[in-house]
Structure formats: C-alpha cells, structure tokens
Motif scaffolding. Structure first.
Motif, mmCIF file in Angstrom:
data_model
loop_
_atom_site.group_PDB
_atom_site.id
_atom_site.type_symbol
_atom_site.label_atom_id
_atom_site.label_comp_id
_atom_site.label_asym_id
_atom_site.label_seq_id
_atom_site.Cartn_x
_atom_site.Cartn_y
_atom_site.Cartn_z
ATOM 1 N N GLY A 222 8.384 11.210 -6.785
ATOM 2 C CA GLY A 222 7.446 11.632 -7.817
ATOM 3 C C GLY A 222 6.039 11.735 -7.271
ATOM 4 N N THR A 223 5.116 11.051 -7.910
ATOM 5 C CA THR A 223 3.723 11.087 -7.455
ATOM 6 C C THR A 223 3.414 10.011 -6.424
ATOM 7 O OG1 THR A 223 3.085 9.648 -9.287
ATOM 8 C CG2 THR A 223 2.954 12.029 -9.663
ATOM 9 N N ASP A 224 4.377 9.118 -6.151
ATOM 10 C CA ASP A 224 4.125 8.011 -5.220
ATOM 11 C C ASP A 224 4.444 8.461 -3.797
ATOM 12 O OD1 ASP A 224 3.715 5.645 -3.956
ATOM 13 O OD2 ASP A 224 5.552 4.680 -4.671
ATOM 14 N N LEU A 225 3.484 9.112 -3.163
ATOM 15 C CA LEU A 225 3.667 9.585 -1.797
ATOM 16 C C LEU A 225 2.821 8.793 -0.801
ATOM 17 C CD1 LEU A 225 3.730 13.436 -2.463
ATOM 18 C CD2 LEU A 225 5.662 11.896 -2.100
ATOM 19 N N VAL A 226 2.339 7.639 -1.243
ATOM 20 C CA VAL A 226 1.528 6.781 -0.389
ATOM 21 C C VAL A 226 2.431 5.711 0.217
ATOM 22 C CG1 VAL A 226 -0.486 5.274 -0.287
ATOM 23 C CG2 VAL A 226 -0.463 7.209 -1.856
ATOM 24 N N TRP A 227 2.367 5.556 1.535
ATOM 25 C CA TRP A 227 3.248 4.635 2.255
ATOM 26 C C TRP A 227 2.501 3.360 2.606
ATOM 27 C CZ3 TRP A 227 8.291 5.996 4.254
ATOM 28 C CH2 TRP A 227 8.722 7.277 3.867
ATOM 29 N N ASP A 228 3.237 2.245 2.633
ATOM 30 C CA ASP A 228 2.666 1.003 3.142
ATOM 31 C C ASP A 228 3.442 0.571 4.382
ATOM 32 O OD1 ASP A 228 5.013 -0.362 2.293
ATOM 33 O OD2 ASP A 228 4.127 -0.826 0.350
ATOM 34 N N ASP A 229 2.988 -0.514 5.022
ATOM 35 C CA ASP A 229 3.573 -0.943 6.281
ATOM 36 C C ASP A 229 5.051 -1.310 6.140
ATOM 37 O OD1 ASP A 229 1.147 -0.549 7.451
ATOM 38 O OD2 ASP A 229 0.657 -2.664 7.705
ATOM 39 N N ALA A 230 5.403 -1.969 5.035
ATOM 40 C CA ALA A 230 6.787 -2.394 4.853
ATOM 41 C C ALA A 230 7.716 -1.185 4.759
ATOM 42 C CB ALA A 230 6.911 -3.265 3.600
ATOM 43 N N GLU A 231 7.291 -0.150 4.036
ATOM 44 C CA GLU A 231 8.123 1.058 3.921
ATOM 45 C C GLU A 231 8.252 1.769 5.258
ATOM 46 O OE1 GLU A 231 7.113 2.214 -0.731
ATOM 47 O OE2 GLU A 231 5.747 2.807 0.868
ATOM 48 N N LEU A 232 7.178 1.787 6.036
ATOM 49 C CA LEU A 232 7.235 2.433 7.353
ATOM 50 C C LEU A 232 8.133 1.659 8.303
ATOM 51 C CD1 LEU A 232 3.491 3.374 7.614
ATOM 52 C CD2 LEU A 232 5.375 5.002 7.571
ATOM 53 N N HIS A 233 8.050 0.324 8.264
ATOM 54 C CA HIS A 233 8.937 -0.481 9.101
ATOM 55 C C HIS A 233 10.392 -0.224 8.736
ATOM 56 C CE1 HIS A 233 11.428 -4.177 9.433
ATOM 57 N NE2 HIS A 233 11.057 -4.060 10.688
ATOM 58 N N ASN A 234 10.688 -0.186 7.446
ATOM 59 C CA ASN A 234 12.051 0.074 7.002
ATOM 60 C C ASN A 234 12.514 1.459 7.435
ATOM 61 O OD1 ASN A 234 14.490 -0.452 5.370
ATOM 62 N ND2 ASN A 234 13.668 1.156 4.049
ATOM 63 N N ALA A 235 11.629 2.453 7.318
ATOM 64 C CA ALA A 235 11.980 3.808 7.745
ATOM 65 C C ALA A 235 12.328 3.836 9.223
ATOM 66 C CB ALA A 235 10.826 4.765 7.445
ATOM 67 N N MET A 236 11.593 3.076 10.011
ATOM 68 C CA MET A 236 11.832 3.059 11.451
ATOM 69 C C MET A 236 13.217 2.518 11.777
ATOM 70 S SD MET A 236 10.603 3.567 14.497
ATOM 71 C CE MET A 236 11.509 3.243 16.001
ATOM 72 N N VAL A 237 13.525 1.332 11.254
ATOM 73 C CA VAL A 237 14.788 0.689 11.644
ATOM 74 C C VAL A 237 15.989 1.325 10.955
ATOM 75 C CG1 VAL A 237 13.643 -1.489 12.141
ATOM 76 C CG2 VAL A 237 14.556 -1.100 9.865
ATOM 77 N N ARG A 238 15.767 2.023 9.833
ATOM 78 C CA ARG A 238 16.881 2.624 9.103
ATOM 79 C C ARG A 238 17.126 4.080 9.464
ATOM 80 N NH1 ARG A 238 20.255 1.080 4.998
ATOM 81 N NH2 ARG A 238 19.212 2.139 3.289
ATOM 82 N N HIS A 239 16.058 4.798 9.775
ATOM 83 C CA HIS A 239 16.171 6.247 9.818
ATOM 84 C C HIS A 239 16.206 6.843 11.213
ATOM 85 C CE1 HIS A 239 15.546 10.458 8.799
ATOM 86 N NE2 HIS A 239 14.515 10.476 9.605
ATOM 87 N N PHE A 240 15.517 6.264 12.148
ATOM 88 C CA PHE A 240 15.359 6.893 13.464
ATOM 89 C C PHE A 240 16.736 7.098 14.085
ATOM 90 C CE2 PHE A 240 13.485 6.147 17.981
ATOM 91 C CZ PHE A 240 13.612 7.500 18.256
#
Length: 728
Positions: A222-240
């Motif tokens: 939706g309108t929540d397109l702002v990322w924080d450190d926890a979401e970025l860390h999760n994206a790294m270990v889950r998505h890469f």
C-alpha cells in the motif's frame, strides 16, 4: 600423498589450468588509451590448474593506472572441493622487459609463514591484441633454494570478477548511465559514459550482472514503502537468491523506495555469513533524470558496492585492520567514490559539494585500487572477513585526546553506574559547544553513521571497536544535516545500544569495562570523550543467570539492535524474549524484551520472500504493542527501566499504536504524559523544550496519518507514509 601445507615449499609444478568458468555474460575489458592498447600488456588475472595447490595470480605492472604490484591467492583442492590457503603480495617489484618477456621479481608478504618468500614471475610478451602468454611463477628462499613453481595461463584482464544481482521494488527506476560531460568537471579527465559496471571496470574489477534480477511487486505494501533496518536484514537473509553460508564473489543490490532514516544507501553488515554480501540504495533520496540526479545515483551505487568490497569511508581507513593511511586532511580531502561530497575538504581552497564535483575524476584512489586489486582474498571477497576486518584489537592511542583542541565542541558519554549481567548496555552521547558564541556542525552523533566511533576496553585489557549491525551512509547534502549549538541550544543527545553489534555481544562477561567515543566534526575536528567506566555485575540469583542467558543469545542481541523483527532467521531470538516476558515478567530485564516486542508489533513488517518475488506485509498489531509498551513506560517513569532517550521513543511509539487503534484522544494523552514524565525528571530547560516540540510534531503526524487512513477506502494515496518522527 597430500599437498604440503606451505604452498611455496618445493612441490611438483602444477599443470596447465582448465579454462575459467564464467558466471555470466562477457563484460567489456577495462578502458585503455590508444598507447596502452597498442603495447603488449601483462596486466590481469592468471590461474594455475591441476591437483593440490592452485594459485590465482594478479599482475599489475602495466596498463591503466598500474599499482606496481603482484599478488596472489592460494587454494587447495581435495576431490570436488576447493579451500582457501592464504595470500601474498609483492609491493614495488623489480620489472625487467627484455628477450621477449617480462620478468617480475621481489619479496612477498604472506598471510602465513612462507619458507620461500622470494617471488619470480616471467610472462612471454605477445603482440597486441593477443592475450599474454602463460605466467611462470617460481618461489625461492632468501638464500636461493628453489621452492614451488606454478604455470598460470591468462584468465582475464580483470583482477577480480563479481556477480551482481540487482533487484528493484516496483515504482523505483534503476540507474542506467551518466555522461560525465553533462556537467562541468575537471578539464584533464576525459569525458565518458559511465555505468556502475564500467566504473568498476576502470578499477580493474569485473561486475557481471545476474540474470536473476527482478522487479518486486509492492501492491501489498500500500502506502508503506518506507523500509527499516529489520526489514532490510530479513530481505537479505530470505531473498538473496545467490546467498550462501560461504565466502563468494557475489553481491546483492536492492533498490528500495526509502529508508525510515532518510538515508541514500545502506550496507548490510550483519555479524554472520551474510556480512558484506548485500547493499541497498533508496530511490526517493536520489531519484530523477536530470544530470545532477544521474550523477548522484552513479556515485551512490558505486559507493555502497564499495563497502561490500570492504572499502571504508575515506576518513575511516586508519580504523581498519591492518590500518591504512589516511589521505589529505585526514581522508576528507580524498577525491574518491568513498568520500562524502559535502564533507570534501582539499588541502587548500574551498571544499564542499561544488568543489568535490569540480575536481572528482570518477575513480577510486590509488590506495583503494590496491585493496580492490591486491587485498588478501578473505579481506575482499563477500561473506568472509567482516567490514574493516572486524573487532580486531585496535590501538587505544587512536582515541587519545588531541594535543590542542580549538574546535569549540566537547563530547561526553553517560551511562548507568552499573548494569546487570545480560542487561543491554546503552550509552548516552552528548555533544555540546564550549563556545557560547555558537558552533555549526553535523548532527550525525549515533555510531551507526560512521562519524562517531566507540572503543570498548574489556576486562581482559583488549580494546575493540564497536561495529553496528547496519552501517548507514548519511551522505546527505541537505541543510537538515547541520546543527547549530549555541547559548540557546547548547547540546544534542543520542542514545546508542552498544551491547551488541556485528561482532556479537561486547559486554558478555561481568567486570569493569572502559568506553571512549570519538566524533568527527563537520570541519574535520576529532572530538574525543573522556573515558566512561561501565561495570557489569555478577548474577546474584539463579533467575538472574537464566534471564542473562536468554538475553545474551546471538539472535536476541540482533533483535535488540534491530528493535525487533519478524524474520524466520531470528525466530529463536524472539522465542527467548517471549520466555523472558512470560517466565520472568517481574525481572528488571524483562522491560527490554517488552520494548523490542512492543516496537516490532507497532509497525507493519514487510517480508520479501525468495520464492514469492513479491512484498507481503504483516499489519501492525496495535493491541500487542500497547500492552508491551505501556509496561515499559510505566517501569521507566522513575529511576528504573530504559534510559530517557529510549523512553522518549517508546512513548511516541505507544501513541502511534493507540492512534492506529483509532483512539487519537488517548494517543494525545500519552504524548502529554510523556512531557509530564520528563518534567518530573527535572531535565534541562533546553532538553524539555525539545521534547515538547517532539510531542507536538508527533501529534501532528498522527492526526495526518489518521486522515490518510480514513481516505484509503476510496483509493490509495500516493507516496510513502512514515511513522512517528525518530529521535535520531
């Protein structure tokens, strides 16, 4: 018979290498001038083959910006496995060109004790544009006794090759290229069209783009397109998709919309096998199609990837292990991708953004090229040695007070008199002016921004450098980065959790610790704090020991650093914090577990799963957040609980959770109670006035967000919506 431990010791010469297996499509060779293209060159990478020891050789004595070095990495083979053995480099070797060949000789510096430290490389010359002939590498002892020999066929004109996977969130526009002639620059630098790939090619590094790049659908956000450190860390270990728990020449770049802190970029530096394997660039901070915007995008992409190669900021090289020399003006005078444009200060003349771009040749410095091309394998390859080589012992003298200080600034560290075993160690940093006429500097006081460093001397006497889990690049040329300290507003404050970082827990045993901080001011002044003594008590009761064991788990520490996370990779840490709350809810340390759980529940959590290629969002759990954060606020209203700056953040998060439940009146009451709580603590008038302003700003933000939520059923609004304004 197994290969000898020392790869320089006498051994059978290895045979001709099998051809190198490339990971992706071809990339153009490094740019060279006409004279360089016509002359026979030896520059590039060579590799031996056969069983036993393998040698990857890098020759850098001719071609574009030669660094006059030869280096190499040794590997051993066993069956279908290859293991790293060690590295060497020959600085300033002797080079003889005669008899149709190039002979390079010198003494190597090795990462291991080498029996044969003398290095001789001979390469037959071939007419351009033919590739160089096979390099023969011979090692010998200082007395001339022959050691091992390797035959290394030519592999590539690049010194190293890296596979780059770049993904972007829908709505962002990935950078493509920038024409350096679009804007004025140094007259001596030839104009050229630069991409990120070409910028690294000029440094002798091959970036190959992975075919796995994706555009990630963000409908659910939706309108929540702002990322924080926890979401970025999760994206790294889950998505890469290329991530592995081993060092590898692979890196991930995520183009996201915005960071909650407003940063341009961030380098993932988590203290496990993920370190230096990923970076993010935030589109909203550098977007645009003007030449100025494209130039900023190019610099940000190259800068963040530079951190993945273990390049520090220009003013930090002396904190590396081993330390590297600082450039002009303590590094701030470097014309490098790794400097900040707004902090550029040459030895003479004006500095700042305009001066930087007027002189910047769009390249790394020679010292940075030496690292990129010839740094030891584990110091450069992603996923191996941590940023700056990690928490190696540093010299306490780096934090000595200057002999003379006319900066007009002073730095102080404050903390509790003593911490319980397992209690998160939080310090308050205070930067104040000693010149009431006023001083202007930047407000980047938190140690996650690389302008403030914290040294910790453990009870054993070993001094280590605190390294944050995430490194924020505060490359912001906006005036909002400036602060004015004067008689009316003499100081700024930041709270920093330094108990856990990229190296794990720093206060993991009872005893006396000594902590000291250093702040680099906007003018380059080095402001050093007095030493702060931090005492960690021994556990008294069995419950104290059990709670400490739960809090000192690696995943629990990461959750404290990230202020919570939904990441499955940190599930055990969340279980530990829940156990602290449920089994030991009355223990003083339970307040920290409640804070982490409450802050995480207050926000929605974006999950970028590898299989879905789509963002999913866990909505805020306002009820859970209110339950946990209310308990934190109550426990911290007096002398106990969390520190004042953290309590400020907790109470504004609590108000946000109440507003998300639709109770704006209750949220407003919480903000009023926050002001009363700090008034009762008898803080300084300037600090109280700042808290009152924060409360009013938070009230306005919550009212605006409530209005947006009311309009959402009629259609989504455009642009990101942030949460409560951070304390900084």
């Amino acid at each position: 018979m197994s290969a000898p431990t020392d790869p320089t010791a006498p051994a059978p010469s290895s045979g001709t290498a099998a051809p190198e297996q490339h990971l992706a499509g071809d990339v153009p060779a490094p740019e060279a001038g006409p004279a360089a293209r016509e002359a026979p060159l030896t520059r590039g990478r060579y590799r031996s083959g056969g069983p036993g020891h393998l040698l990857e050789l890098r020759v850098d004595v001719d071609g574009v910006r030669p660094q006059h070095r030869v280096s190499g990495d040794f590997f051993t083979t066993a069956g279908e496995t290859v293991s790293y053995t060690g590295s060497f480099v020959v600085d300033s070797p002797a080079v003889d060109v005669s008899g149709g060949q190039v002979v390079i000789t010198g003494t190597g510096a090795f990462t291991f004790t080498a029996a044969a430290s003398q290095v001789r490389v001979s390469i037959p010359l071939r007419p351009a544009p033919e590739p160089p002939g096979e390099a023969t590498v011979r090692f010998s002892t200082p007395g001339g006794r022959p050691g091992a020999a390797y035959l290394c066929p030519f592999v590539s004109p690049y010194f190293r090759s890296v596979l780059l996977e770049q993904d972007s969130v829908a709505g962002t526009v990935p950078f493509t290229s920038y024409d350096t002639a679009s804007l004025p620059g140094p007259a001596a630098v030839p104009p050229r069209e630069l991409t990120v790939v070409r910028a690294y090619a000029e440094a002798g590094i091959e970036l190959q783009l992975s075919a796995a790049a994706d555009v990630i659908a963000a409908d659910a956000a939706g309108t929540d397109l702002v990322w924080d450190d926890a979401e970025l860390h999760n994206a790294m270990v889950r998505h890469f998709s290329l991530h592995a728990d081993a060092p590898q020449w692979r890196v991930w770049m995520l183009l996201a919309s915005a960071h909650v802190g407003g940063y341009r970029g961030i380098m993932f530096d988590y203290g496990d096998a993920c370190q230096r394997q990923g970076a993010a660039v935030f589109h909203d901070a550098v977007k645009g199609s003007t030449p100025q915007a494209l130039r900023a995008q190019l610099r940000t992409y190259v800068h963040e990837l530079g951190h993945a190669f273990n390049l520090l900021h220009s003013w930090q090289k002396n904190l590396a292990d081993p330390p590297r020399p600082l450039g002009p003006n303590h590094g701030f005078g470097d014309l490098s991708w790794m400097n900040y444009v707004q902090h550029y200060r040459p030895l003479s003349g004006a500095g700042g953004e305009a001066a930087y771009w007027a002189a910047f040749p769009f390249q790394f410095t020679d010292d940075e090229l030496v690292h990129l091309r010839h740094g030891h394998h584990r110091d450069v390859v992603m996923g191996a040695n941590p940023f700056g080589r990690g928490a190696a012992e540093i010299s306490p003298e780096l934090f000595d007070e200057p002999v003379e200080d006319r900066s007009g600034l002073a730095l102080e560290l404050r903390a509790k008199d003593a911490f319980e075993f397992g209690e998160p160690v939080v310090v308050e940093l205070k930067l104040r002016t000693t010149d009431l006429r006023g001083r202007t500097t930047h407000g980047h006081l938190h140690p996650a921004t690389d302008f403030t460093h914290v040294a910790i001397t453990r009870p054993s006497g070993r001094t280590v450098l605190y390294r944050p889990v995430m490194r924020h690049c505060v490359d912001d040329t906006a005036d909002t980065a400036e602060v004015r300290l004067d008689a009316d507003d003499p100081a700024i404050y930041r709270s920093a959790y330094i108990g856990h970082g990229a190296d794990g827990h720093y206060f993991a045993e009872p005893g006396e610790y000594r902590v000291r901080a250093q702040y680099l001011a906007a003018d380059g002044s080095r402001i050093v704090s007095p030493v702060l003594s931090v005492r960690v008590r021994h556990p008294v009761a069995r419950a104290d020991q059990e709670v400490a064991e739960l809090m000192l788990g690696e995943q629990a520490g990461a959750l404290l650093s990230l202020l919570g996370s939904d990441s499955p990779a940190l599930a055990a840490g969340n279980d530990a914090l829940c156990e602290v709350i449920t089994r030991y809810g009355g223990h003083p340390l339970a307040v920290y577990a409640r804070m982490v759980r409450g802050v995480n529940a207050e926000r929605g959590f974006k999950d970028l799963a590898a299989d879905a290629r789509r963002l999913t969002v866990r909505p805020p759990d306002a009820e859970e957040s209110i339950r946990q954060l209310s308990a934190v606020a109550e426990a911290s209203a007096g002398d106990g609980g969390v520190d004042n700056i953290t309590l400020n953040m907790v109470m504004r998060r609590l108000a946000s959770a109440q507003a998300k439940q639709g109770d704006l009146e209750r949220a407003s009451g919480t903000l009023d109670r926050m002001v009363r709580t700090f008034e009762a603590k008898r803080l300084r008038p300037a600090v109280l006035e700042r808290i009152r302003r924060q409360a009013e700003a938070a009230r306005e933000d919550l009212a605006a967000e409530a209005g947006l939520r009311e309009r959402e059923p009629d259609g989504p609004v455009s642009g990101p919506v942030s949460g409560p304004r951070p304390t900084g």
